[in-house]
Design a protein around this motif. Structure first.
Motif, PDB file in Angstrom:
ATOM      1  N   LYS A   1     118.675  40.284 -36.133  1.00  0.00           N
ATOM      2  CA  LYS A   1     119.015  41.287 -37.009  1.00  0.00           C
ATOM      3  C   LYS A   1     119.495  40.444 -38.356  1.00  0.00           C
ATOM      4  O   LYS A   1     119.638  39.331 -38.089  1.00  0.00           O
ATOM      5  CB  LYS A   1     120.254  42.021 -36.603  1.00  0.00           C
ATOM      6  N   LYS A   2     119.720  40.881 -39.289  1.00  0.00           N
ATOM      7  CA  LYS A   2     120.053  40.354 -40.445  1.00  0.00           C
ATOM      8  C   LYS A   2     121.345  40.059 -40.561  1.00  0.00           C
ATOM      9  O   LYS A   2     122.125  40.270 -39.977  1.00  0.00           O
ATOM     10  CB  LYS A   2     119.644  41.136 -41.914  1.00  0.00           C
ATOM     11  N   GLY A   3     121.664  38.860 -41.315  1.00  0.00           N
ATOM     12  CA  GLY A   3     123.042  38.298 -41.378  1.00  0.00           C
ATOM     13  C   GLY A   3     123.117  36.924 -41.125  1.00  0.00           C
ATOM     14  O   GLY A   3     122.513  36.268 -40.109  1.00  0.00           O
ATOM     15  N   LYS A   4     124.037  36.229 -41.757  1.00  0.00           N
ATOM     16  CA  LYS A   4     124.181  34.534 -41.567  1.00  0.00           C
ATOM     17  C   LYS A   4     124.920  34.500 -40.337  1.00  0.00           C
ATOM     18  O   LYS A   4     125.933  35.070 -40.230  1.00  0.00           O
ATOM     19  CB  LYS A   4     124.877  34.164 -42.774  1.00  0.00           C
ATOM     20  N   LYS A   5     124.600  33.534 -39.453  1.00  0.00           N
ATOM     21  CA  LYS A   5     124.993  33.180 -38.237  1.00  0.00           C
ATOM     22  C   LYS A   5     124.899  31.767 -38.001  1.00  0.00           C
ATOM     23  O   LYS A   5     123.965  31.027 -38.585  1.00  0.00           O
ATOM     24  CB  LYS A   5     124.662  33.918 -37.085  1.00  0.00           C
ATOM     25  N   ARG A   6     125.531  31.215 -37.194  1.00  0.00           N
ATOM     26  CA  ARG A   6     125.501  29.755 -36.785  1.00  0.00           C
ATOM     27  C   ARG A   6     125.914  29.521 -35.496  1.00  0.00           C
ATOM     28  O   ARG A   6     126.980  30.228 -34.922  1.00  0.00           O
ATOM     29  CB  ARG A   6     126.312  28.567 -37.470  1.00  0.00           C
ATOM     30  N   LYS A   7     125.585  28.442 -34.608  1.00  0.00           N
ATOM     31  CA  LYS A   7     125.946  28.214 -33.206  1.00  0.00           C
ATOM     32  C   LYS A   7     127.011  27.446 -33.366  1.00  0.00           C
ATOM     33  O   LYS A   7     127.296  26.475 -33.872  1.00  0.00           O
ATOM     34  CB  LYS A   7     124.614  27.649 -32.576  1.00  0.00           C
ATOM     35  N   LEU A   8     128.049  27.907 -32.272  1.00  0.00           N
ATOM     36  CA  LEU A   8     129.395  27.107 -32.531  1.00  0.00           C
ATOM     37  C   LEU A   8     129.233  25.821 -31.415  1.00  0.00           C
ATOM     38  O   LEU A   8     128.550  25.863 -30.450  1.00  0.00           O
ATOM     39  CB  LEU A   8     130.452  28.046 -31.723  1.00  0.00           C
ATOM     40  N   ARG A   9     129.964  24.819 -31.922  1.00  0.00           N
ATOM     41  CA  ARG A   9     129.836  23.720 -31.168  1.00  0.00           C
ATOM     42  C   ARG A   9     130.814  23.867 -29.903  1.00  0.00           C
ATOM     43  O   ARG A   9     131.845  24.835 -29.804  1.00  0.00           O
ATOM     44  CB  ARG A   9     130.271  22.337 -32.085  1.00  0.00           C
ATOM     45  N   GLU A  10     130.808  23.037 -29.029  1.00  0.00           N
ATOM     46  CA  GLU A  10     131.511  22.778 -27.880  1.00  0.00           C
ATOM     47  C   GLU A  10     133.031  22.687 -27.980  1.00  0.00           C
ATOM     48  O   GLU A  10     133.912  23.302 -27.531  1.00  0.00           O
ATOM     49  CB  GLU A  10     131.039  21.745 -26.869  1.00  0.00           C
ATOM     50  N   ASP A  11     133.439  22.066 -28.999  1.00  0.00           N
ATOM     51  CA  ASP A  11     134.824  22.076 -29.227  1.00  0.00           C
ATOM     52  C   ASP A  11     135.308  23.184 -30.024  1.00  0.00           C
ATOM     53  O   ASP A  11     136.508  23.469 -29.994  1.00  0.00           O
ATOM     54  CB  ASP A  11     135.236  20.690 -30.351  1.00  0.00           C
ATOM     55  N   GLU A  12     134.510  24.111 -30.586  1.00  0.00           N
ATOM     56  CA  GLU A  12     134.905  25.189 -31.352  1.00  0.00           C
ATOM     57  C   GLU A  12     134.977  26.390 -30.238  1.00  0.00           C
ATOM     58  O   GLU A  12     135.631  27.464 -30.663  1.00  0.00           O
ATOM     59  CB  GLU A  12     133.969  25.596 -32.213  1.00  0.00           C
ATOM     60  N   ILE A  13     134.410  26.288 -29.179  1.00  0.00           N
ATOM     61  CA  ILE A  13     134.661  27.585 -28.318  1.00  0.00           C
ATOM     62  C   ILE A  13     135.807  27.574 -27.636  1.00  0.00           C
ATOM     63  O   ILE A  13     136.437  26.674 -26.765  1.00  0.00           O
ATOM     64  CB  ILE A  13     133.439  27.431 -27.069  1.00  0.00           C
ATOM     65  N   VAL A  14     136.818  28.892 -27.701  1.00  0.00           N
ATOM     66  CA  VAL A  14     137.827  28.644 -26.914  1.00  0.00           C
ATOM     67  C   VAL A  14     137.685  28.958 -25.462  1.00  0.00           C
ATOM     68  O   VAL A  14     138.404  28.145 -24.766  1.00  0.00           O
ATOM     69  CB  VAL A  14     138.611  30.274 -27.354  1.00  0.00           C
ATOM     70  N   CYS A  15     136.809  29.602 -24.912  1.00  0.00           N
ATOM     71  CA  CYS A  15     136.762  29.958 -23.478  1.00  0.00           C
ATOM     72  C   CYS A  15     135.362  28.928 -23.122  1.00  0.00           C
ATOM     73  O   CYS A  15     134.166  29.672 -23.382  1.00  0.00           O
ATOM     74  CB  CYS A  15     136.611  31.225 -23.008  1.00  0.00           C
ATOM     75  N   PRO A  16     135.221  27.986 -22.578  1.00  0.00           N
ATOM     76  CA  PRO A  16     133.964  27.182 -22.327  1.00  0.00           C
ATOM     77  C   PRO A  16     133.221  27.997 -21.347  1.00  0.00           C
ATOM     78  O   PRO A  16     133.349  28.722 -20.409  1.00  0.00           O
ATOM     79  CB  PRO A  16     134.734  25.917 -21.485  1.00  0.00           C
ATOM     80  N   THR A  17     131.816  27.947 -21.853  1.00  0.00           N
ATOM     81  CA  THR A  17     130.846  28.752 -21.089  1.00  0.00           C
ATOM     82  C   THR A  17     129.568  28.054 -21.092  1.00  0.00           C
ATOM     83  O   THR A  17     129.489  27.107 -22.124  1.00  0.00           O
ATOM     84  CB  THR A  17     130.681  30.046 -21.652  1.00  0.00           C
ATOM     85  N   SER A  18     128.692  28.285 -20.359  1.00  0.00           N
ATOM     86  CA  SER A  18     127.226  27.422 -20.260  1.00  0.00           C
ATOM     87  C   SER A  18     126.502  28.218 -21.411  1.00  0.00           C
ATOM     88  O   SER A  18     125.228  27.645 -21.517  1.00  0.00           O
ATOM     89  CB  SER A  18     126.681  27.437 -18.733  1.00  0.00           C
ATOM     90  N   ARG A  19     126.735  29.449 -21.574  1.00  0.00           N
ATOM     91  CA  ARG A  19     125.696  30.314 -22.403  1.00  0.00           C
ATOM     92  C   ARG A  19     126.208  29.854 -23.836  1.00  0.00           C
ATOM     93  O   ARG A  19     127.276  29.648 -24.295  1.00  0.00           O
ATOM     94  CB  ARG A  19     126.200  31.803 -22.300  1.00  0.00           C
ATOM     95  N   PRO A  20     125.243  29.876 -24.818  1.00  0.00           N
ATOM     96  CA  PRO A  20     125.322  29.548 -26.279  1.00  0.00           C
ATOM     97  C   PRO A  20     126.256  30.802 -26.879  1.00  0.00           C
ATOM     98  O   PRO A  20     126.150  31.930 -26.382  1.00  0.00           O
ATOM     99  CB  PRO A  20     123.933  29.527 -27.012  1.00  0.00           C
ATOM    100  N   VAL A  21     126.966  30.255 -27.725  1.00  0.00           N
ATOM    101  CA  VAL A  21     128.135  31.248 -28.627  1.00  0.00           C
ATOM    102  C   VAL A  21     127.884  31.133 -30.062  1.00  0.00           C
ATOM    103  O   VAL A  21     127.829  29.837 -30.714  1.00  0.00           O
ATOM    104  CB  VAL A  21     129.510  30.838 -28.163  1.00  0.00           C
ATOM    105  N   TYR A  22     127.347  32.437 -30.700  1.00  0.00           N
ATOM    106  CA  TYR A  22     127.117  32.206 -32.047  1.00  0.00           C
ATOM    107  C   TYR A  22     128.453  32.998 -32.775  1.00  0.00           C
ATOM    108  O   TYR A  22     128.999  33.725 -32.256  1.00  0.00           O
ATOM    109  CB  TYR A  22     125.974  33.042 -32.226  1.00  0.00           C
ATOM    110  N   LYS A  23     128.606  32.715 -34.032  1.00  0.00           N
ATOM    111  CA  LYS A  23     129.343  33.389 -34.825  1.00  0.00           C
ATOM    112  C   LYS A  23     128.950  34.017 -36.087  1.00  0.00           C
ATOM    113  O   LYS A  23     128.240  33.121 -36.997  1.00  0.00           O
ATOM    114  CB  LYS A  23     130.670  32.343 -35.286  1.00  0.00           C
ATOM    115  N   TRP A  24     129.233  35.167 -36.437  1.00  0.00           N
ATOM    116  CA  TRP A  24     128.602  35.771 -37.903  1.00  0.00           C
ATOM    117  C   TRP A  24     129.255  35.525 -38.654  1.00  0.00           C
ATOM    118  O   TRP A  24     130.515  35.657 -38.871  1.00  0.00           O
ATOM    119  CB  TRP A  24     128.104  37.015 -37.340  1.00  0.00           C
ATOM    120  N   ARG A  25     128.878  35.256 -39.995  1.00  0.00           N
ATOM    121  CA  ARG A  25     129.673  35.284 -41.270  1.00  0.00           C
ATOM    122  C   ARG A  25     130.232  36.732 -41.592  1.00  0.00           C
ATOM    123  O   ARG A  25     129.537  37.834 -41.462  1.00  0.00           O
ATOM    124  CB  ARG A  25     128.766  34.887 -42.402  1.00  0.00           C
TER     125      ARG A  25
END
Length: 229
Positions: free
Chosen positions: A200-224
């Motif tokens: 979908k449309k919208g700016k997003k980026r993949k969070l780094r490991e130190d930015e993730i609150v709950c560590p998980t093996s799956r990738p975590v993205y954050k939308w603007r």
């Protein structure tokens, strides 16, 4: 005379092997090997002859769009324009239909687990419900106790017939398999939902490991954050 001629033992004539001085050339080709090679050669020859006739009799004004949309790369024919066959909206719609099918199968499996769990119960455990009896004296209490023992409760699992035991074990195995299938479907559904959101449309980026609150093996993205009109 013919019968006598057939009765006489004859010498079996065999094809000769490769001479010793020609061993370096490999096995000597036999007649049956030559027949197979000759058939393959004539088959290719006939095919090439048909292609030559088709090319000689073709219409010079003939045209179709594959002539300009396809090309040959290193001798391999590749048709162009396949990547632009569907638009982004059409691809998103197809992904939505796929994720809808996975969600339907997931809900169906969960309903089957609920029905199977409702029919199964632990035969080893005692029932949780209790019935309280009130007696006026000791004789009345003994009579009530003897009546309740004669009625009895649920039979233990060891006292059940072997056929019922096998069916019960099979039902529990089926329940465990369905639970594993639900976990796999949930994993597939979450992956497809994430891919659908990423398209979908919208700016997003993949969070780094130190930015993730709950560590998980799956990738975590954050939308603007965007202001909705």
């Amino acid at each position: 005379m013919s019968s006598l001629r057939n009765a006489v033992q004859r010498r079996a004539h065999k094809e000769r092997a490769q001479p010793k001085e020609r061993k370096r050339f490999g096995l000597l080709e036999k007649h049956k090997d030559y027949v197979v090679r000759a058939k393959a050669f004539h088959k290719k020859e006939d095919y090439l002859q048909k292609l030559k006739e088709k090319a000689a009799n073709r219409n010079p004004d003939e045209f179709y769009f594959k002539m300009i949309n396809s090309k040959t790369v290193n001798g391999v024919h590749k048709s162009g324009g396949d990547s632009d066959k569907y638009t982004e909206e059409e691809l998103l719609l197809m992904k939505t239909q796929d994720i809808g099918y996975i969600l339907q199968k997931l809900q169906a499996e969960k309903k089957k687990i609920e029905r199977l769990t409702a029919t199964l119960h632990s035969l080893d455990s005692q029932p949780s419900n209790k019935h309280v009896y009130y007696a006026e004296d000791r004789e009345d209490a003994k009579r009530i106790l003897s009546e309740t023992k004669s009625v009895g409760g649920l039979p233990a699992f060891e006292d059940l017939p072997e056929s019922i035991k096998r069916k019960t074990d099979s039902s529990y195995r089926q329940l465990e398999d369905r639970k594993n299938r639900v976990q796999e479907l949930e994993k597939v559904y979450n992956e497809m939902a994430l891919k659908q959101e990423l398209r979908k449309k919208g700016k997003k980026r993949k969070l780094r490991e130190d930015e993730i609150v709950c560590p998980t093996s799956r990738p975590v993205y954050k939308w603007r954050t965007e202001r909705k009109r």
